[in-house]
Scaffold this motif. Structure first.
Motif, PDB file in Angstrom:
ATOM      1  N   ALA A  70      20.197  33.351  31.485  1.00 43.33           N
ATOM      2  CA  ALA A  70      21.156  32.296  31.810  1.00 43.33           C
ATOM      3  C   ALA A  70      20.846  31.615  33.138  1.00 43.33           C
ATOM      4  O   ALA A  70      20.871  32.250  34.182  1.00 43.33           O
ATOM      5  N   SER A  71      20.506  30.324  33.085  1.00 41.33           N
ATOM      6  CA  SER A  71      20.460  29.482  34.279  1.00 41.33           C
ATOM      7  C   SER A  71      20.514  28.037  33.804  1.00 41.33           C
ATOM      8  O   SER A  71      19.630  27.595  33.067  1.00 41.33           O
ATOM      9  N   GLY A  72      21.564  27.319  34.216  1.00 41.03           N
ATOM     10  CA  GLY A  72      21.684  25.921  33.795  1.00 41.03           C
ATOM     11  C   GLY A  72      20.542  25.086  34.352  1.00 41.03           C
ATOM     12  O   GLY A  72      20.053  24.161  33.697  1.00 41.03           O
ATOM     13  N   ILE A  73      20.093  25.434  35.569  1.00 39.17           N
ATOM     14  CA  ILE A  73      19.036  24.657  36.216  1.00 39.17           C
ATOM     15  C   ILE A  73      17.702  24.883  35.513  1.00 39.17           C
ATOM     16  O   ILE A  73      17.013  23.936  35.117  1.00 39.17           O
ATOM     17  N   MET A  74      17.322  26.146  35.286  1.00 43.03           N
ATOM     18  CA  MET A  74      16.038  26.412  34.636  1.00 43.03           C
ATOM     19  C   MET A  74      16.071  26.111  33.136  1.00 43.03           C
ATOM     20  O   MET A  74      15.033  25.803  32.549  1.00 43.03           O
ATOM     21  N   LEU A 117      17.675  37.643  45.620  1.00 43.62           N
ATOM     22  CA  LEU A 117      17.765  39.028  45.143  1.00 43.62           C
ATOM     23  C   LEU A 117      19.225  39.429  44.917  1.00 43.62           C
ATOM     24  O   LEU A 117      19.569  40.013  43.893  1.00 43.62           O
ATOM     25  N   GLU A 118      20.071  39.073  45.883  1.00 42.27           N
ATOM     26  CA  GLU A 118      21.481  39.455  45.778  1.00 42.27           C
ATOM     27  C   GLU A 118      22.137  38.797  44.566  1.00 42.27           C
ATOM     28  O   GLU A 118      22.840  39.442  43.787  1.00 42.27           O
ATOM     29  N   GLN A 119      21.853  37.501  44.396  1.00 39.49           N
ATOM     30  CA  GLN A 119      22.443  36.765  43.282  1.00 39.49           C
ATOM     31  C   GLN A 119      22.008  37.393  41.949  1.00 39.49           C
ATOM     32  O   GLN A 119      22.818  37.602  41.051  1.00 39.49           O
ATOM     33  N   GLN A 120      20.705  37.727  41.842  1.00 37.46           N
ATOM     34  CA  GLN A 120      20.204  38.289  40.585  1.00 37.46           C
ATOM     35  C   GLN A 120      20.818  39.662  40.313  1.00 37.46           C
ATOM     36  O   GLN A 120      21.186  39.970  39.184  1.00 37.46           O
ATOM     37  N   LEU A 121      20.955  40.492  41.360  1.00 39.68           N
ATOM     38  CA  LEU A 121      21.513  41.834  41.143  1.00 39.68           C
ATOM     39  C   LEU A 121      22.984  41.741  40.727  1.00 39.68           C
ATOM     40  O   LEU A 121      23.432  42.503  39.867  1.00 39.68           O
ATOM     41  N   LEU A 122      23.722  40.793  41.317  1.00 38.94           N
ATOM     42  CA  LEU A 122      25.122  40.627  40.910  1.00 38.94           C
ATOM     43  C   LEU A 122      25.180  40.173  39.449  1.00 38.94           C
ATOM     44  O   LEU A 122      26.014  40.643  38.675  1.00 38.94           O
ATOM     45  N   LEU A 123      24.275  39.276  39.065  1.00 35.89           N
ATOM     46  CA  LEU A 123      24.243  38.803  37.673  1.00 35.89           C
ATOM     47  C   LEU A 123      23.900  39.947  36.710  1.00 35.89           C
ATOM     48  O   LEU A 123      24.478  40.062  35.639  1.00 35.89           O
ATOM     49  N   TRP A 124      22.945  40.799  37.118  1.00 33.15           N
ATOM     50  CA  TRP A 124      22.590  41.944  36.268  1.00 33.15           C
ATOM     51  C   TRP A 124      23.799  42.833  36.081  1.00 33.15           C
ATOM     52  O   TRP A 124      24.114  43.244  34.972  1.00 33.15           O
ATOM     53  N   ARG A 125      24.478  43.158  37.214  1.00 35.77           N
ATOM     54  CA  ARG A 125      25.606  44.084  37.119  1.00 35.77           C
ATOM     55  C   ARG A 125      26.728  43.510  36.249  1.00 35.77           C
ATOM     56  O   ARG A 125      27.379  44.214  35.511  1.00 35.77           O
ATOM     57  N   ASP A 126      26.927  42.164  36.359  1.00 28.13           N
ATOM     58  CA  ASP A 126      27.969  41.527  35.545  1.00 28.13           C
ATOM     59  C   ASP A 126      27.503  41.279  34.111  1.00 28.13           C
ATOM     60  O   ASP A 126      28.218  40.646  33.334  1.00 28.13           O
ATOM     61  N   ALA A 127      26.283  41.678  33.786  1.00 22.85           N
ATOM     62  CA  ALA A 127      25.713  41.498  32.441  1.00 22.85           C
ATOM     63  C   ALA A 127      25.606  40.019  32.038  1.00 22.85           C
ATOM     64  O   ALA A 127      25.692  39.692  30.869  1.00 22.85           O
ATOM     65  N   THR A 128      25.438  39.108  33.025  1.00 23.85           N
ATOM     66  CA  THR A 128      25.267  37.694  32.676  1.00 23.85           C
ATOM     67  C   THR A 128      23.820  37.240  32.785  1.00 23.85           C
ATOM     68  O   THR A 128      23.487  36.175  32.286  1.00 23.85           O
ATOM     69  N   GLY A 136      17.382  38.041  29.983  1.00 23.26           N
ATOM     70  CA  GLY A 136      15.957  37.950  30.297  1.00 23.26           C
ATOM     71  C   GLY A 136      15.142  38.144  29.043  1.00 23.26           C
ATOM     72  O   GLY A 136      15.600  37.815  27.954  1.00 23.26           O
ATOM     73  N   GLY A 137      13.952  38.723  29.201  1.00 20.92           N
ATOM     74  CA  GLY A 137      13.068  38.939  28.057  1.00 20.92           C
ATOM     75  C   GLY A 137      13.362  40.264  27.350  1.00 20.92           C
ATOM     76  O   GLY A 137      14.449  40.824  27.482  1.00 20.92           O
ATOM     77  N   ARG A 138      12.345  40.785  26.645  1.00 21.96           N
ATOM     78  CA  ARG A 138      12.524  41.980  25.808  1.00 21.96           C
ATOM     79  C   ARG A 138      12.905  43.215  26.618  1.00 21.96           C
ATOM     80  O   ARG A 138      13.524  44.136  26.113  1.00 21.96           O
ATOM     81  N   GLN A 139      12.493  43.273  27.894  1.00 17.80           N
ATOM     82  CA  GLN A 139      12.722  44.477  28.703  1.00 17.80           C
ATOM     83  C   GLN A 139      14.030  44.412  29.487  1.00 17.80           C
ATOM     84  O   GLN A 139      14.311  45.298  30.305  1.00 17.80           O
ATOM     85  N   ALA A 140      14.826  43.370  29.282  1.00 18.69           N
ATOM     86  CA  ALA A 140      16.007  43.160  30.125  1.00 18.69           C
ATOM     87  C   ALA A 140      17.033  44.285  29.997  1.00 18.69           C
ATOM     88  O   ALA A 140      17.767  44.566  30.950  1.00 18.69           O
ATOM     89  N   GLN A 141      17.095  44.952  28.825  1.00 20.92           N
ATOM     90  CA  GLN A 141      18.065  46.039  28.626  1.00 20.92           C
ATOM     91  C   GLN A 141      17.904  47.147  29.675  1.00 20.92           C
ATOM     92  O   GLN A 141      18.885  47.736  30.118  1.00 20.92           O
ATOM     93  N   LEU A 142      16.641  47.416  30.070  1.00 24.31           N
ATOM     94  CA  LEU A 142      16.376  48.480  31.043  1.00 24.31           C
ATOM     95  C   LEU A 142      17.066  48.165  32.362  1.00 24.31           C
ATOM     96  O   LEU A 142      17.702  49.015  32.979  1.00 24.31           O
ATOM     97  N   MET A 143      16.928  46.914  32.788  1.00 25.76           N
ATOM     98  CA  MET A 143      17.522  46.490  34.058  1.00 25.76           C
ATOM     99  C   MET A 143      19.036  46.532  34.000  1.00 25.76           C
ATOM    100  O   MET A 143      19.703  46.883  34.966  1.00 25.76           O
ATOM    101  N   LEU A 144      19.548  46.153  32.862  1.00 30.72           N
ATOM    102  CA  LEU A 144      20.999  46.139  32.677  1.00 30.72           C
ATOM    103  C   LEU A 144      21.540  47.552  32.910  1.00 30.72           C
ATOM    104  O   LEU A 144      22.505  47.753  33.652  1.00 30.72           O
ATOM    105  N   LYS A 145      20.871  48.537  32.298  1.00 34.95           N
ATOM    106  CA  LYS A 145      21.320  49.927  32.445  1.00 34.95           C
ATOM    107  C   LYS A 145      21.169  50.390  33.893  1.00 34.95           C
ATOM    108  O   LYS A 145      22.006  51.115  34.399  1.00 34.95           O
ATOM    109  N   ALA A 146      20.099  49.970  34.566  1.00 34.42           N
ATOM    110  CA  ALA A 146      19.831  50.451  35.922  1.00 34.42           C
ATOM    111  C   ALA A 146      20.858  49.941  36.928  1.00 34.42           C
ATOM    112  O   ALA A 146      20.995  50.502  38.011  1.00 34.42           O
ATOM    113  N   THR A 147      21.578  48.865  36.624  1.00 29.25           N
ATOM    114  CA  THR A 147      22.452  48.251  37.632  1.00 29.25           C
ATOM    115  C   THR A 147      23.945  48.437  37.372  1.00 29.25           C
ATOM    116  O   THR A 147      24.761  48.048  38.201  1.00 29.25           O
ATOM    117  N   GLN A 148      24.309  49.034  36.228  1.00 24.82           N
ATOM    118  CA  GLN A 148      25.732  49.087  35.863  1.00 24.82           C
ATOM    119  C   GLN A 148      26.600  49.844  36.855  1.00 24.82           C
ATOM    120  O   GLN A 148      27.772  49.531  37.012  1.00 24.82           O
TER     121      GLN A 148
END
Ligand code: HEC
Ligand code: HEC
Ligand code: HEC
Length: 353
Positions: free
Chosen positions: A214-218, A301-312, A315-327
């Protein structure tokens, strides 16, 4: 009583028949040339203005909207996403856009009378039945650069200011377009690209294009380029020599130490390993799809980590791993991890760990 009900039923049926005839037989004239019936434009516009005032609330976490880098990012997005309809400061609207019903107001008029949170609401939500589109990603924080730009227009931005802000660097197309935002090592809000692998850049670009990241700009930037050109761009950026690293930001030593400890401990649910297992400092070869974090600006970095934690984020195929790492990360954990990774390139002892 029975007669009243009977009459109401007959009226309802007649109403449906009349409505059906307007839809089915094409009795309503949809020509924009004819315009709306008297009063309808006023009703629509007034409804729009009151609806915005009712719904837009002042958020607690508004960024600094006078930040020059934020204004420039917003201007560059505006140039490809909004200028066609609302024109640029000092420029006339095209005749075709002025013939829309309702016509998009010139940007200098459009920003009048609104405060930052109103503009944010309008750009995030769009306006139904007018042609004003909603933000093309389910995320509100990346609307702020556009609001920062709109406030600068309200403050009297001239045509010369606008041209200078949106000028593209000397390079072949389409690289020049990307480098407009990503050149010179990026900014606090735009990540540098040339230290990531082609595989990660490629996966990210396709994720933006398909909407899984998710990024409206990109999303706007990636939709303007063919899938094949995106692959070529990913390889081109990965081949460039990384820009000189900017001086590491000042961070409290204790926070960095706390971040280092966290980065080397498993923080996620189940069997997710520590951040360092995937992101280094020493694991850069773990997978081409794991991005390098050292050298990324702290606010990004801060913005991305907050987005990961909020599950918003997505990303690509490996994004699930990051989602779990930040919950399970708290805000303080996130600040500490940011302090650690944002200063990593100067932490020599770390690089040797
Ligand atoms: C396809 C044309 C189109 C595009 C693209 C577009 N807009 Fe609009 N916009 C409109 C129209 C039409 C209205 C008028 C809505 C109304 O009057 O009810 C409008 C209204 C607005 C308003 C409120 C103006 C007012 O009357 O108070 C703002 C602010 C605005 N747009 C900003 C933007 C920004 C920023 C972008 C890009 C992210 C954008 N618009 C993209 C057509 C467009
Ligand atoms: C209007 C400015 C703008 C333009 C133009 C632009 N980008 Fe971006 N780019 C951004 C922003 C902002 C982000 C961070 C988005 C997010 O939060 O996910 C980003 C993120 C990225 C990422 C993800 C990097 C990472 O570390 O995850 C890639 C890859 C990327 N852009 C490539 C490109 C390419 C290729 C082009 C040209 C087709 C391009 N960008 C054009 C602003 C821009
Ligand atoms: C199992 C491997 C793995 C672990 C553990 C992991 N990550 Fe990630 N991380 C990834 C992958 C894969 C991506 C890219 C996902 C995508 O965009 O498709 C990523 C992306 C990121 C990004 C976004 C970078 C950018 O340029 O946008 C940040 C920031 C990040 N990780 C930080 C962390 C932190 C902090 C931790 C520990 C709390 C962590 N990661 C744990 C694999 C991992």
């Amino acid at each position: 009583m029975k007669r009243v009900l009977h009459t109401l039923a007959v009226l309802a049926v007649l109403g449906l028949v009349a409505g059906g005839a307007v839809v089915g037989l094409g009795l309503y004239n949809v020509s924009a040339r004819v315009g709306h019936m008297p009063g309808v434009s006023w009703v629509m516009h007034t409804t729009f203005r009151n609806s915005v005032r009712l719904r837009a609330s002042r958020p607690k976490d508004m960024p600094d909207l006078s930040d020059a880098a934020l204004i420039e990012l917003g201007a560059r997005h505006y140039d490809t996403a909004c200028r066609t309809c609302h024109a640029a400061p000092g420029e006339a609207r095209s005749a075709t856009m002025a013939a829309m019903e309702p016509a998009p107001p010139h940007i200098e008029t459009a920003v009048q009378d609104w405060q930052a949170h109103h503009l944010h609401w309008i750009v995030a939500n769009g306006v139904k039945m007018t042609g004003m589109p909603a933000w093309p990603a389910p995320r509100d924080d990346d609307v702020w650069p556009v609001v920062a730009f709109l406030l600068a227009v309200q403050d009297g931005m001239t045509e010369t200011d606008y041209t200078a802000l949106t000028q593209l660097p000397e390079a072949d197309a389409p690289m020049a377009y990307c480098l407009g935002c990503h050149g010179d090592g990026g900014t606090n809000h735009v990540p540098p690209l040339n230290h990531q692998s082609a595989a990660y850049l490629q996966a990210s670009l396709h994720a933006y294009r398909s909407g899984t990241r998710a990024s409206g700009i990109m999303a706007q930037a990636a939709s303007g380029v063919s899938p094949q050109a995106l692959d070529e761009l990913a390889h081109w950026f990965a081949r460039q020599t990384p820009a000189e690293p900017v001086a590491a930001p000042q961070m409290p030593v204790q926070l960095i130490a706390q971040g280092r400890a966290l980065a080397h401990a498993a923080t996620g649910d189940g069997d997710v390993p520590a951040c360092a297992a995937c992101h280094g400092p020493n694991a850069r070869d773990a997978s081409e799809l794991f991005p390098v974090l050292s050298g990324l600006p702290a606010p990004y970095l801060e913005q991305q980590l907050l987005l990961w934690r909020d599950a918003t984020r997505g990303g690509g195929r490996q994004a699930q791993l990051m989602l779990k790492a930040t919950q399970n990360l708290s805000d303080t954990d996130i600040f500490a991890l940011v302090a650690y990774y944002a200063t990593l390139r100067t932490n020599r002892s770390d690089a040797d760990e």
